[in-house]
Every structure is written in structure tokens, then in C-alpha cells.
Design an enzyme around this catalytic site. Sequence first.
Site, PDB file in Angstrom:
ATOM      1  N   ASP A 153       0.857  -1.149   0.082  1.00  0.00           N
ATOM      2  CA  ASP A 153       0.115   0.098  -0.077  1.00  0.00           C
ATOM      3  C   ASP A 153       0.753   1.153  -0.139  1.00  0.00           C
ATOM      4  O   ASP A 153       2.165   1.187   0.452  1.00  0.00           O
ATOM      5  CB  ASP A 153      -1.140   0.182   1.160  1.00  0.00           C
ATOM      6  CG  ASP A 153      -0.317  -0.143   2.669  1.00  0.00           C
ATOM      7  OD1 ASP A 153       0.893  -0.699   2.548  1.00  0.00           O
ATOM      8  OD2 ASP A 153      -0.652   0.476   3.352  1.00  0.00           O
ATOM      9  N   GLU A 156      -0.197  -1.498   5.695  1.00  0.00           N
ATOM     10  CA  GLU A 156       1.183  -0.886   6.680  1.00  0.00           C
ATOM     11  C   GLU A 156       1.008   0.394   6.988  1.00  0.00           C
ATOM     12  O   GLU A 156       1.117   1.098   7.926  1.00  0.00           O
ATOM     13  CB  GLU A 156       2.377  -1.157   6.152  1.00  0.00           C
ATOM     14  CG  GLU A 156       3.640  -1.193   6.909  1.00  0.00           C
ATOM     15  CD  GLU A 156       4.017  -0.001   6.881  1.00  0.00           C
ATOM     16  OE1 GLU A 156       4.950   0.599   7.874  1.00  0.00           O
ATOM     17  OE2 GLU A 156       3.914   1.008   6.134  1.00  0.00           O
TER      18      GLU A 156
END
Length: 387
Positions: free
Chosen positions: A86, A148
Amino acid sequence: MANIVVPDLKTQFHQLIACPSVSATDPSLDMGNRPVVELLGGWLESLGFNVEVMPLKGSPNKANMIATLGGKGDGDGGLVLSGHTDTVPFDAERWQSDPFKVLERDNRFYGLGTSDMKGFFPLVIEAAKSFLDKPLQKPLIVLATADEETSMSGARALVEAGKPRARYAVIGEPTGLRPIRMHKGVMMEAVRITGQSGHSSDPSLGANAIEAMHKVIGELLVLRKEWQQKYNNPGFAVPVPTMNLGCIHGGDNPNRICGHTELQFDIRPLPGMQLTDLREELNKRILTIPQDNKIQVEVTSLFPGTEPFEQDAHSELVKAAEKLCGHQAESVAFGTEAPYLKSLNIDTIVLGPGDIDQAHQPDEFLALDRINPMVNILRDLIGRFCL
């Protein structure tokens, strides 16, 4: 998937960056990472890896991926090369180029995630190609995680599942080719105070939440000072734990007694400080402050928090990385998924080609002269810990 042709390194960069995978606390900005995971999974499966995709509970558009090559499958030994898929949100108007198109300029790859940290995966694949025809005695595992940048829910799901099983791990966060063996943790907490509103001409008509918060802030500053006197680690640029009072909101008009206010703050503890102990101390100190019986105080966590991380300086992985990089293992102030892998009894370091100064910035880039050195480091680590 098996018939997919794995593109060259530059094309992998282009295709990965072209897959939007923003994670954000704002639901209107939050996306899934499944297209990135499936793209990586297809490439790795074509190279002979056994690929497992793990959707996150309640978020079918988000998933972790565990791709394994070689080894006996018994979890005894092996190397994990890990990264998150991400990115953070972006301000398109501040970019000089399209964030989702890799632009090669000034010996750099520009694009969202080139440094932090989709750009790590093409380098992992390039290194892994050198071992496809070699009998790996210990497994080589490529790990790709979700979320994350926000909740760490991908890493938490791995811990819950007890996966992956290995002996060593390298997380390719941007560290400028320097091995990292320590970082602080992070907690984000809130104090919410509910008082009683009323006309400001007569304070007895209500209970002022801002005045109650004044007492809370005073106690937090005392607690911060105590922690900084008690804990110190010279291995960090800022050697003490920090507490930042980040934002405060309350009240609605000058001539009205404030009926509600909220303070949000973060704490960055050093290795050796446990989040549960810190929260217990926060509650003990804040909830016992004498208050008007019309005042209600609540302490809550904005997310579960990430523990501090420390890998033993004498670990074989640390020593190997130091020799390959030509730098002694250091510390950083930012957090990573390292403590989650460490909790799975995996010796872990953070080591990547990007620079943290580029992370979360407009015109994020990865310098091209970092690519070959990182690939060579990864090849050496795979050879040492998997052959």
C-alpha cells in the site's frame, strides 16, 4: 497464472506503480491492494514459487501474499523478503508528473511507491531469478502485506495465522542501503472529556471541559518528563521516548461553558517499553485526577499501536548485512512491520534501497544507482541463508 511472462525490471516498476493501492483512515480515500498482490503473485508463480493469497477478514479487497520457493516446508530456516503493497494518499496537484506513471528522469524512477515501497519487489524478483535452477535447502519467501500505512492489519493477520515460518527476514523499507536493527514504537491515544454546557455568565450552571483538560495536559507533561528521565537509549538520534500533543478540539462559542473537548496525542516508546504498561500508566494517572462530579473522562486508543523493535546486534543476519552494506546497523525513528515478524521468532532487519526523505512526499523517487547494489545484497543474503 503459470503461463504469465515475467516482464523486465523496468516494466515491473511501471506495472506495480500503475496499480493504485492507497490505504487511508479516510474511507473515501482508502483502496484495496488485491490488484498489486495478484500481479506479484502471477509473476512469482510463473517463476516456480508456491503462492498463497490471504484475504483480510472483513476486507476482501485487501490481502497478504506469501510466495515460497524451495526448502523442505518445515519452517526450519529460510529467508523472508518482505514489503508492504500500500501507499499513502497523495496531493496530485503537487506532483510534477502522474503519481501512477513511472517517469525516468535524472537517473531516477519517479512515482508513488517507488521508494516506499513497491519498488522493492522488482529488486527481490531480480535477485530471486539467480536461484531458480538451484536447489534451495531452506525456503526463500517473498511476503507482501496490506495496510502497513494505516492499521498494520496485514501484519496483525500474519501474527494471528502464525505465518510465515522462517529464521530470518529483511523488510525493504527505505533505509538508504543501511541495515536497521532498532526503531521506536508508536501509540496514538485520545482523551475525551464530557462536561456540562451552560451560560458563561454563571460558571455554576455547568462544568467546563476545557478546564478539566488543562489538568489532564498538566499530568501528561509530568508523565512525559518522568518517562524521559527513566528511559534513554543512545542508539537513537532522539534518545528518549517522545509524547506529542497533536490536536485538540472543544467548545463552540466564547460565551458558552465548554461541554466537550478531545485531545489526541502520540507516544513513541523505546525498545523495552511495553505498550500495555504505558496504557495502564496513562489510565492510572489520568482517570484518577480529581474532577467535578459533572465531568466524565475517557481514555481510548485510536489504533492498537505498534511495539518498539530491536534485533540483537550479534544476530547472524545483522552481522551479514553490516558486512554486505559496509555500514554498522543503526536505528530509525519511523515504525515498520518488523516487530510483528520478530514476534514470530524471526530474526529481522529493515534494509531497503529508497530514502525515508522521499517517502510520503510529492515526486517520490528511487535513485537508479541504488538498484544494482540492493539486488546484489539480496542475492548474497539468499545464497547465505537459503542454499
